[in-house]
Motif scaffolding. Sequence first.
Motif, short mmCIF file in Angstrom:
data_model
loop_
_atom_site.label_atom_id
_atom_site.label_comp_id
_atom_site.label_asym_id
_atom_site.label_seq_id
_atom_site.Cartn_x
_atom_site.Cartn_y
_atom_site.Cartn_z
N ALA A 1 0.82 -1.22 0.00
CA ALA A 1 0.00 0.00 0.00
C ALA A 1 0.85 1.26 0.00
O ALA A 1 0.52 2.24 -0.68
N ASN B 1 1.84 2.73 -3.28
CA ASN B 1 0.68 3.14 -4.08
C ASN B 1 0.10 1.99 -4.90
O ASN B 1 -0.43 2.20 -5.98
N PRO C 1 -2.70 -1.31 -4.69
CA PRO C 1 -3.95 -1.52 -3.97
C PRO C 1 -3.83 -2.50 -2.81
O PRO C 1 -3.08 -3.48 -2.88
N THR C 2 -4.60 -2.23 -1.75
CA THR C 2 -4.73 -3.19 -0.66
C THR C 2 -5.65 -4.30 -1.15
O THR C 2 -6.22 -4.21 -2.25
N GLN D 1 -8.66 -5.06 -0.20
CA GLN D 1 -10.02 -4.55 -0.42
C GLN D 1 -10.10 -3.72 -1.70
O GLN D 1 -11.06 -3.84 -2.47
N GLU D 2 -9.11 -2.87 -1.92
CA GLU D 2 -9.09 -2.05 -3.14
C GLU D 2 -8.95 -2.94 -4.37
O GLU D 2 -9.58 -2.69 -5.40
N LYS E 1 -12.24 -4.40 -5.39
CA LYS E 1 -13.08 -3.43 -6.09
C LYS E 1 -12.63 -3.25 -7.54
O LYS E 1 -13.45 -3.17 -8.46
N GLN E 2 -11.33 -3.19 -7.74
CA GLN E 2 -10.79 -3.01 -9.09
C GLN E 2 -11.07 -4.23 -9.96
O GLN E 2 -11.33 -4.11 -11.16
N ALA F 1 -2.34 -0.66 -11.71
CA ALA F 1 -1.84 -0.05 -10.46
C ALA F 1 -0.33 0.15 -10.51
O ALA F 1 0.18 1.17 -10.03
#
Length: 159
Positions: free
Chosen positions: A33, A36, A38-39, A41-42, A45-46, A130
């Motif tokens: 994280a 930069n 994604p975690t 959870q992110e 979503k992606q 990402a």
Amino acid sequence: MRGAEPLALPLHVSELQVFAKQTVFVVGAGASAELNLPTGQELKKQISAALSYDRGYYIEFSDHRISDAINEDASSRDERNISNYIEACDLIRSALPAAISIDNFIDAHQGNHYVEFCGKLAIVKAIWEAEKSSKLSKFCGSAKQGISSVSQTWLIPFF
């Protein structure tokens, strides 16, 4: 403990005994994280967003590369339509918010080619996108600019 010598830690990770042989570190999404990326959870979503589509006369994914890859895989399996892939995308998108992780979800559906294929395809897209805007993109570019981009992260002791 009174009078005990303080623990002397190595100054650099390479001084650890564990590096006497080849070593692989597995870190979770949270470890990246600060770069930069994604975690977990992110990332979920992606992945859901990558598997979203518009249902018109044709199925259109937001990224034509997803459509192209699904069509190519279906063709290689001699399938005339992509309905199994669409069903897998719908399943992933609806269940992913409650899943521990995308890896866990795919593992729970081991043997379902469509879930495995669409899930992995979306993982690649999400991580690739990402990485382009992460601190690692500079790190992998010019060495001078790269080190400064990650200088305040947990990665430095590994170099």
